[in-house]
Design an enzyme around this catalytic site. Sequence first.
Site, short mmCIF file in Angstrom:
data_model
loop_
_atom_site.label_atom_id
_atom_site.label_comp_id
_atom_site.label_asym_id
_atom_site.label_seq_id
_atom_site.Cartn_x
_atom_site.Cartn_y
_atom_site.Cartn_z
N TYR A 171 -15.65 20.03 -17.63
CA TYR A 171 -15.90 19.37 -16.35
C TYR A 171 -17.18 19.88 -15.68
O TYR A 171 -17.84 19.14 -14.95
CB TYR A 171 -14.69 19.51 -15.43
CG TYR A 171 -13.51 18.67 -15.89
CD1 TYR A 171 -13.56 17.28 -15.82
CD2 TYR A 171 -12.36 19.25 -16.42
CE1 TYR A 171 -12.49 16.49 -16.25
CE2 TYR A 171 -11.28 18.48 -16.84
CZ TYR A 171 -11.36 17.10 -16.76
OH TYR A 171 -10.31 16.31 -17.19
N LEU A 204 -7.35 12.31 -16.95
CA LEU A 204 -8.31 11.70 -17.88
C LEU A 204 -7.72 11.93 -19.26
O LEU A 204 -7.35 13.05 -19.61
CB LEU A 204 -9.67 12.41 -17.78
CG LEU A 204 -10.59 12.34 -19.00
CD1 LEU A 204 -11.09 10.93 -19.26
CD2 LEU A 204 -11.78 13.29 -18.82
N SER A 253 -6.72 8.83 -7.00
CA SER A 253 -6.26 8.31 -5.71
C SER A 253 -7.05 9.06 -4.64
O SER A 253 -7.80 9.99 -4.95
CB SER A 253 -4.75 8.51 -5.53
OG SER A 253 -4.44 9.89 -5.47
N HIS A 264 -6.33 12.35 -11.12
CA HIS A 264 -5.04 12.85 -11.60
C HIS A 264 -5.08 13.11 -13.10
O HIS A 264 -4.49 14.08 -13.57
CB HIS A 264 -3.94 11.82 -11.33
CG HIS A 264 -3.64 11.65 -9.88
ND1 HIS A 264 -2.69 12.39 -9.24
CD2 HIS A 264 -4.19 10.84 -8.95
CE1 HIS A 264 -2.64 12.03 -7.98
NE2 HIS A 264 -3.54 11.09 -7.77
N LEU A 312 0.72 11.38 -3.87
CA LEU A 312 0.32 10.55 -2.72
C LEU A 312 -1.08 9.99 -2.85
O LEU A 312 -1.97 10.62 -3.42
CB LEU A 312 0.40 11.38 -1.44
CG LEU A 312 1.79 11.84 -1.01
CD1 LEU A 312 1.70 12.58 0.30
CD2 LEU A 312 2.74 10.65 -0.91
#
Length: 258
Positions: A220, A176, A149, A174, A163
């Site tokens: 990451y 994976l 988001s 948010h 949010l």
Amino acid sequence: MCPSALGLAPPRVQLLQRQDPLLLPPPGAGGRSLPQRPVPEPGRPEVAPRARMPVQSIHCLMPAALRLPPGVPEPLSCQRRHTLPASEFRCLTPQDAVSVFEIEREAFISVSGDCPLRLHEIQHFLTLCPELSLGWFQEGRLVAFIIGSLWDEERLTQESLTLHRPGGHTAHLHVLAVHRTFRQQGKGSILLWRYLCHLGGLPAVRRAVLMCEDPLVPFYERFGFRPVGPCAVTVGLLTFTELECSLQGQAASRRNSC
Ligand SMILES: CC(C)(COP(=O)(O)OP(=O)(O)OC[C@H]1O[C@@H](n2cnc3c(N)ncnc32)[C@H](O)[C@@H]1OP(=O)(O)O)[C@@H](O)C(=O)NCCC(=O)NCCS
């Protein structure tokens, strides 16, 4: 720096097609953010409008089974209807929420008793910002997904967990997750790479951020994320490292390398 700038794309990723139309938002999403609205109460999952259609009206839209005489081959158009794509990447819709939650339930709840997004939160984000999600389907079955988001602050806060801030320029990843039977096969890496390519094509998005537990930081970092410090968000006793990946100036090169 992001993978395209660093030349870090793994070889298998470089085989991916350019400007895959399957990465476009689903019809109706149009890459736009819909108005923000509150997350429904836990235990009262929000029902997508289509799901509210009365059963009778769905029933009368269903095609009746047609039988052709023996020996008459089906037209090609009918044959295609029976064949699900072997592999498909597309943005998710609220109708995918249950499949997403099933993977989350196994990946997180069975391990720690909690998960990044509950069912109603998945439905919430897939309604508000489907263009910030990406699913990998094999023969119609969801095997891996990312849900994001928009966020409009430098660092993540507890609020950022629930949010979507449509004016923001930061994509907050948010979650994976890869279905357990498909892990350790490169799927998480390929999906994340395609997702970052997809974000690079969204003009509003200038960077991506996420929080993860320390053992996943090196994973990451392979994609150009860099740790920015301990995350202010905690979940129970769990603490996280926050990572960011700049997408600025990468849009054109990402579009060309996707
Ligand atoms: C993490 C996850 C998305 C990786 O997807 P994947 O398809 O299995 O990963 P790939 O095959 O592309 O890459 C494998 C690499 O992922 C990393 N990795 C996978 N699971 C890991 C774990 N539990 N801890 C640390 N690193 C992990 C490792 O770097 C691994 O490389 P290695 O085998 O050389 O050590 C997947 O394992 C998953 O869904 N896990 C459960 C949910 C989760 O933890 N999601 C991330 C937090 S939001």
